[in-house]
Scaffold this active site. Structure first.
Site, PDB file in Angstrom:
ATOM      1  N   HIS A  75       0.837  -1.191   0.000  1.00 26.75           N
ATOM      2  CA  HIS A  75       0.000   0.000   0.000  1.00 26.75           C
ATOM      3  C   HIS A  75       0.875   1.246   0.000  1.00 26.75           C
ATOM      4  O   HIS A  75       0.943   1.985   0.980  1.00 26.75           O
ATOM      5  CB  HIS A  75      -0.947  -0.027   1.205  1.00 26.75           C
ATOM      6  CG  HIS A  75      -2.066  -0.999   1.028  1.00 26.75           C
ATOM      7  ND1 HIS A  75      -2.674  -1.665   2.068  1.00 26.75           N
ATOM      8  CD2 HIS A  75      -2.685  -1.427  -0.093  1.00 26.75           C
ATOM      9  CE1 HIS A  75      -3.623  -2.447   1.577  1.00 26.75           C
ATOM     10  NE2 HIS A  75      -3.647  -2.325   0.283  1.00 26.75           N
ATOM     11  N   CYS A 130       3.391 -12.936   3.456  1.00 23.80           N
ATOM     12  CA  CYS A 130       4.315 -12.852   4.592  1.00 23.80           C
ATOM     13  C   CYS A 130       4.190 -14.126   5.442  1.00 23.80           C
ATOM     14  O   CYS A 130       3.078 -14.562   5.734  1.00 23.80           O
ATOM     15  CB  CYS A 130       3.972 -11.630   5.440  1.00 23.80           C
ATOM     16  SG  CYS A 130       4.973 -11.555   6.926  1.00 23.80           S
ATOM     17  N   HIS A 158     -10.170  -5.521   4.423  1.00 24.87           N
ATOM     18  CA  HIS A 158      -8.719  -5.623   4.215  1.00 24.87           C
ATOM     19  C   HIS A 158      -8.378  -6.981   3.586  1.00 24.87           C
ATOM     20  O   HIS A 158      -8.887  -8.012   4.019  1.00 24.87           O
ATOM     21  CB  HIS A 158      -7.984  -5.461   5.546  1.00 24.87           C
ATOM     22  CG  HIS A 158      -6.510  -5.235   5.368  1.00 24.87           C
ATOM     23  ND1 HIS A 158      -5.637  -6.258   5.079  1.00 24.87           N
ATOM     24  CD2 HIS A 158      -5.771  -4.106   5.391  1.00 24.87           C
ATOM     25  CE1 HIS A 158      -4.415  -5.772   4.959  1.00 24.87           C
ATOM     26  NE2 HIS A 158      -4.479  -4.464   5.139  1.00 24.87           N
ATOM     27  N   GLU A 160      -5.942  -8.986   3.787  1.00 22.37           N
ATOM     28  CA  GLU A 160      -5.453 -10.036   4.702  1.00 22.37           C
ATOM     29  C   GLU A 160      -6.635 -10.701   5.416  1.00 22.37           C
ATOM     30  O   GLU A 160      -6.675 -11.922   5.581  1.00 22.37           O
ATOM     31  CB  GLU A 160      -4.497  -9.422   5.736  1.00 22.37           C
ATOM     32  CG  GLU A 160      -3.966 -10.465   6.705  1.00 22.37           C
ATOM     33  CD  GLU A 160      -3.156  -9.848   7.843  1.00 22.37           C
ATOM     34  OE1 GLU A 160      -2.556  -8.775   7.662  1.00 22.37           O
ATOM     35  OE2 GLU A 160      -3.141 -10.454   8.929  1.00 22.37           O
ATOM     36  N   CYS A 225       1.599  -9.262  14.525  1.00 22.42           N
ATOM     37  CA  CYS A 225       3.011  -9.351  14.144  1.00 22.42           C
ATOM     38  C   CYS A 225       3.872  -8.581  15.152  1.00 22.42           C
ATOM     39  O   CYS A 225       3.563  -7.429  15.476  1.00 22.42           O
ATOM     40  CB  CYS A 225       3.134  -8.751  12.757  1.00 22.42           C
ATOM     41  SG  CYS A 225       4.794  -8.413  12.275  1.00 22.42           S
ATOM     42  N   SER A 253      -2.923   2.430   3.408  1.00 25.40           N
ATOM     43  CA  SER A 253      -2.213   1.460   4.256  1.00 25.40           C
ATOM     44  C   SER A 253      -2.833   1.443   5.652  1.00 25.40           C
ATOM     45  O   SER A 253      -2.766   2.425   6.394  1.00 25.40           O
ATOM     46  CB  SER A 253      -0.729   1.841   4.330  1.00 25.40           C
ATOM     47  OG  SER A 253      -0.144   1.285   5.484  1.00 25.40           O
TER      48      SER A 253
HETATM   49 FE1  F3S Z   1       4.527  -9.463   7.773  1.00 24.82          FE
HETATM   50 FE2  F3S Z   1       4.404  -8.129   9.978  1.00 24.82          FE
HETATM   51 FE3  F3S Z   1       5.142  -6.960   7.813  1.00 24.82          FE
HETATM   52  S1  F3S Z   1       2.919  -9.575   9.254  1.00 24.82           S
HETATM   53  S2  F3S Z   1       4.070  -7.989   6.181  1.00 24.82           S
HETATM   54  S3  F3S Z   1       6.261  -8.599   8.880  1.00 24.82           S
HETATM   55  S4  F3S Z   1       3.870  -6.054   9.373  1.00 24.82           S
END
Ligand code: F3S
Length: 316
Positions: A75, A130, A158, A160, A225, A253
């Site tokens: 994004h 990812c 989104h 994801e 994450c 984003s």
């Molecule tokens: Fe993956 Fe975390 Fe970046 S899930 S795409 S490392 S923000």
């Protein structure tokens, strides 16, 4: 039984690389006349975005042309434009891609059915999802197979979250705001919770607090994450130290928007800028210290461009 499984957070997924203890811009301080500019720790690309861009670049040398990403690879309009100049286009659907070419799945991931369909149609697929998103998808599939009512904490539209919901099959509930969850949806149910990787941990904590007393059983996979958590924490600390915060990243984003929101809670003079050129003199009026942080899909060059733009503004 209520269990919290945060094993995913023990695995490396952030921006730090082997042999490199800190982010190159960690603690970076620059001057623009009387202005002190502090670049937040963790600013710049995250590991997943860097990996997706690398895989897309490599595909142009090793895979059948043309190479197209399914949706913009990240994004960030400026980076998407640069990729287009290097021959890596973006298509909105498999149907729009040129037959016989290569399709790159971006870091957000896509529903597994889309990858299957692309292969069936003869495309070469480079899966740049990812690894942390892949873990979240796997957790959803496992919970679904085990018969849990699945709750995905994340934004409805989104990509994801769309992919996570597809892994869950019918019946998954997507929750953007924990308070909006209906009690009847989880009462006396076996509930499995999975989280969009860029959500804030406070939001997950609130969801668990609401669900656990109602559900018969709650399994929580904390798939936030750790790179996102570190970035958010660093941004909050930065916002507390400066008079103005500039958050650089695409308006589309989600993680950049959330970062701007978190910074604004600490420092109301927070601006979300898509590119350095959007910076205005009024934004830094009267400020002595300006902080810069970025979303996960903003290149380091944008940070340098923002510092240059600040210098030009100060010099008049
Ligand atoms: Fe993956 Fe975390 Fe970046 S899930 S795409 S490392 S923000």
């Amino acid at each position: 039984m209520n269990r919290l499984n945060d094993d995913e957070n023990t695995r490396a997924g952030g921006r730090r690389r082997a042999g490199q203890g800190v982010h190159p811009t960690e603690g970076r301080v620059a001057r623009a006349g009387p202005l002190t500019i502090i670049v937040g720790r963790e600013a710049g690309y995250c590991f997943g975005v860097e990996r997706a861009l690398r895989l897309a670049g490599e595909a142009t040398a090793t895979h059948p042309a043309p190479v197209s990403t399914l949706g913009p690879i990240i994004h960030n309009p400026a980076v998407v434009e640069q990729l287009a100049q290097r021959g890596i286009g973006s298509v909105e659907s498999i149907e729009a891609a040129t037959p016989g070419g290569t399709i790159v799945v971006r870091s957000h991931g896509v529903p597994p059915q889309v990858i299957g369909e692309a292969r069936k149609r003869g495309f070469t697929v480079v899966n740049a999802t990812c690894p942390r998103v892949t873990v979240a998808q796997r957790r959803v599939a496992e919970l679904s197979e085990a018969g849990y009512r699945i709750i995905i904490l994340g934004e409805h539209e989104h990509p994801e979250v769309v992919a996570l919901a597809a892994c869950a099959g019918p019946g998954a509930i997507i929750v953007e705001d924990p308070k909006a969850l209906r009690a009847g949806a989880v009462r006396n149910k076996r509930v499995g919770i999975v989280v969009q990787t860029t959500q804030a941990s406070a939001s997950l904590a609130e969801l668990v607090r609401l669900v656990a007393p109602l559900a018969r059983e709650t399994i929580v996979h904390n798939t936030i994450c750790e790179a996102t958590e570190r970035r958010q924490q660093a941004a909050r600390e930065l916002a507390a130290e400066v008079d103005v915060v500039l958050v650089l990243g695409g308006r589309n984003s989600a993680n950049t928007r959330r970062l701007a929101q978190l910074c604004r809670e600490v420092q109301p003079r927070t601006y979300h800028l898509e590119r350095a050129a959007d910076l205005g003199a009024e934004m830094i009026e009267g400020a002595a210290r300006v902080g810069i942080t970025t979303g996960a899909s903003t290149p380091d060059e944008e940070i340098d461009a923002a510092i240059d733009a600040l210098r030009r503004l100060v010099q008049g």
